[in-house]
Write an enzyme that holds these catalytic residues in place. Structure first.
Site, PDB file in Angstrom:
ATOM      1  N   HIS A  20      27.690  58.832  15.413  1.00  0.00           N
ATOM      2  CA  HIS A  20      28.827  57.897  15.348  1.00  0.00           C
ATOM      3  C   HIS A  20      28.683  56.829  16.427  1.00  0.00           C
ATOM      4  O   HIS A  20      28.930  55.648  16.179  1.00  0.00           O
ATOM      5  CB  HIS A  20      30.157  58.628  15.594  1.00  0.00           C
ATOM      6  CG  HIS A  20      30.538  59.652  14.573  1.00  0.00           C
ATOM      7  ND1 HIS A  20      30.897  60.932  14.908  1.00  0.00           N
ATOM      8  CD2 HIS A  20      30.644  59.578  13.222  1.00  0.00           C
ATOM      9  CE1 HIS A  20      31.212  61.611  13.815  1.00  0.00           C
ATOM     10  NE2 HIS A  20      31.054  60.820  12.774  1.00  0.00           N
ATOM     11  N   LYS A  44      43.983  67.808   5.894  1.00  0.00           N
ATOM     12  CA  LYS A  44      42.750  68.208   6.559  1.00  0.00           C
ATOM     13  C   LYS A  44      42.999  68.766   7.965  1.00  0.00           C
ATOM     14  O   LYS A  44      42.075  69.233   8.615  1.00  0.00           O
ATOM     15  CB  LYS A  44      41.802  67.010   6.669  1.00  0.00           C
ATOM     16  CG  LYS A  44      40.865  66.867   5.458  1.00  0.00           C
ATOM     17  CD  LYS A  44      39.985  65.651   5.610  1.00  0.00           C
ATOM     18  CE  LYS A  44      38.586  65.989   6.079  1.00  0.00           C
ATOM     19  NZ  LYS A  44      37.755  64.786   6.220  1.00  0.00           N
ATOM     20  N   ARG A  95      23.780  58.521   6.306  1.00  0.00           N
ATOM     21  CA  ARG A  95      22.690  59.353   6.823  1.00  0.00           C
ATOM     22  C   ARG A  95      21.627  59.615   5.779  1.00  0.00           C
ATOM     23  O   ARG A  95      20.446  59.545   6.042  1.00  0.00           O
ATOM     24  CB  ARG A  95      23.236  60.698   7.322  1.00  0.00           C
ATOM     25  CG  ARG A  95      23.946  60.609   8.637  1.00  0.00           C
ATOM     26  CD  ARG A  95      24.794  61.805   8.898  1.00  0.00           C
ATOM     27  NE  ARG A  95      25.919  61.855   7.987  1.00  0.00           N
ATOM     28  CZ  ARG A  95      26.918  62.701   8.076  1.00  0.00           C
ATOM     29  NH1 ARG A  95      26.902  63.620   9.012  1.00  0.00           N
ATOM     30  NH2 ARG A  95      27.911  62.659   7.219  1.00  0.00           N
ATOM     31  N   SER A 133      29.387  66.335  12.647  1.00  0.00           N
ATOM     32  CA  SER A 133      30.422  66.981  13.472  1.00  0.00           C
ATOM     33  C   SER A 133      30.488  68.474  13.157  1.00  0.00           C
ATOM     34  O   SER A 133      30.648  69.298  14.060  1.00  0.00           O
ATOM     35  CB  SER A 133      31.790  66.345  13.202  1.00  0.00           C
ATOM     36  OG  SER A 133      31.791  65.004  13.583  1.00  0.00           O
TER      37      SER A 133
HETATM   38  P1  ADP Z   1      34.839  61.609   7.479  1.00  0.00           P
HETATM   39  O1  ADP Z   1      35.690  62.826   7.605  1.00  0.00           O
HETATM   40  O2  ADP Z   1      35.575  60.380   7.066  1.00  0.00           O
HETATM   41  O3  ADP Z   1      33.536  61.776   6.736  1.00  0.00           O
HETATM   42  P2  ADP Z   1      33.289  61.641   9.919  1.00  0.00           P
HETATM   43  O4  ADP Z   1      33.882  61.603  11.277  1.00  0.00           O
HETATM   44  O5  ADP Z   1      32.566  62.881   9.521  1.00  0.00           O
HETATM   45  O6  ADP Z   1      34.493  61.290   8.982  1.00  0.00           O
HETATM   46  O7  ADP Z   1      32.308  60.407   9.686  1.00  0.00           O
HETATM   47  C1  ADP Z   1      32.722  59.082   9.809  1.00  0.00           C
HETATM   48  C2  ADP Z   1      31.590  58.174   9.365  1.00  0.00           C
HETATM   49  O8  ADP Z   1      30.467  58.320  10.231  1.00  0.00           O
HETATM   50  C3  ADP Z   1      31.058  58.431   7.952  1.00  0.00           C
HETATM   51  O9  ADP Z   1      30.731  57.190   7.346  1.00  0.00           O
HETATM   52  C4  ADP Z   1      29.806  59.230   8.183  1.00  0.00           C
HETATM   53  O10 ADP Z   1      28.870  59.055   7.126  1.00  0.00           O
HETATM   54  C5  ADP Z   1      29.305  58.598   9.464  1.00  0.00           C
HETATM   55  N1  ADP Z   1      28.436  59.504  10.224  1.00  0.00           N
HETATM   56  C6  ADP Z   1      28.662  60.806  10.490  1.00  0.00           C
HETATM   57  N2  ADP Z   1      27.632  61.330  11.207  1.00  0.00           N
HETATM   58  C7  ADP Z   1      26.737  60.316  11.389  1.00  0.00           C
HETATM   59  C8  ADP Z   1      25.446  60.216  12.004  1.00  0.00           C
HETATM   60  N3  ADP Z   1      24.858  61.269  12.577  1.00  0.00           N
HETATM   61  N4  ADP Z   1      24.821  59.016  11.987  1.00  0.00           N
HETATM   62  C9  ADP Z   1      25.404  57.960  11.387  1.00  0.00           C
HETATM   63  N5  ADP Z   1      26.593  57.980  10.765  1.00  0.00           N
HETATM   64  C10 ADP Z   1      27.257  59.142  10.754  1.00  0.00           C
END
Ligand code: ADP
Length: 167
Positions: A20, A44, A95, A133
């Site tokens: 992120h 959620k 990703r 995450s």
């Molecule tokens: P959500 O619950 O909306 O999926 P996340 O916090 O898991 O929220 O992810 C938010 C955004 O960050 C999403 O677009 C996800 O694809 C992106 N994301 C998550 N992990 C990574 C990573 N390792 N590298 C790049 N983008 C990521």
């Protein structure tokens, strides 16, 4: 005239990872203002490890060095929240192909609801493309210090504290 574009990076950030952070810091070079919009979703909520207040604090610490980043909580429809803030770009990270199908559907839905909104995707850096995450939480739950290589220090501290409380 083209107005300065306000971007919103929505997500659960439970917790925020280096993946992120990489997307966010690259977006900061493209947009004068990027808001990390932390999803406050009742459905959620039980799936989240951290409360909304804990996530806001963690995100504010992790982004202290990025002057054009704001951190806010949001609930309800993303496009409505963006309309209120005058933001027109939704930022998301990609990703792998597995992210694409879901992201494509959401991007179309959001544009249907507000045609002024564009979703901009940033490709994950290869070194963080395997980080999520949920995996970070799994590893941290076993007390492994390896997570500190995958998350910013603010997240690592919050994870240690959370799992110590749960013991
Ligand atoms: P959500 O619950 O909306 O999926 P996340 O916090 O898991 O929220 O992810 C938010 C955004 O960050 C999403 O677009 C996800 O694809 C992106 N994301 C998550 N992990 C990574 C990573 N390792 N590298 C790049 N983008 C990521």
């Amino acid at each position: 005239m083209i107005q300065p574009i306000k971007a919103v990076f929505p997500g659960s950030f439970d917790p925020i990872t280096n993946g992120h952070m990489d997307v966010l810091s690259r977006a900061c070079k493209l947009f004068p203002e990027v808001t990390l919009a932390v999803l406050q979703n009742q459905r959620k909520a039980s799936k989240n490890l951290f409360t909304i207040e804990e996530r806001l604090e963690m995100l504010r610490k992790a982004t202290e060095h990025l002057p054009n980043v704001r951190v806010e909580a949001f609930g309800g429809l993303l496009v409505e929240y963006m309309r209120e803030r005058g933001a027109t770009v939704i930022l998301r990270g990609l990703r792998a192909v597995s992210d694409y199908e879901y992201e494509l559907q959401i991007a179309h839905l959001n544009r249907q609801m507000n045609p002024d909104v564009e979703t901009v995707f940033i490709m994950a850096a290869t070194r963080w493309s395997y980080v999520s995450s949920s995996m970070v939480k799994e590893i941290a739950s076993y007390g492994s210090k390896e997570v500190s290589k995958m998350v910013p220090p603010a997240s690592a501290e919050a994870l240690v504290k959370k799992f110590a409380e749960q013991q």
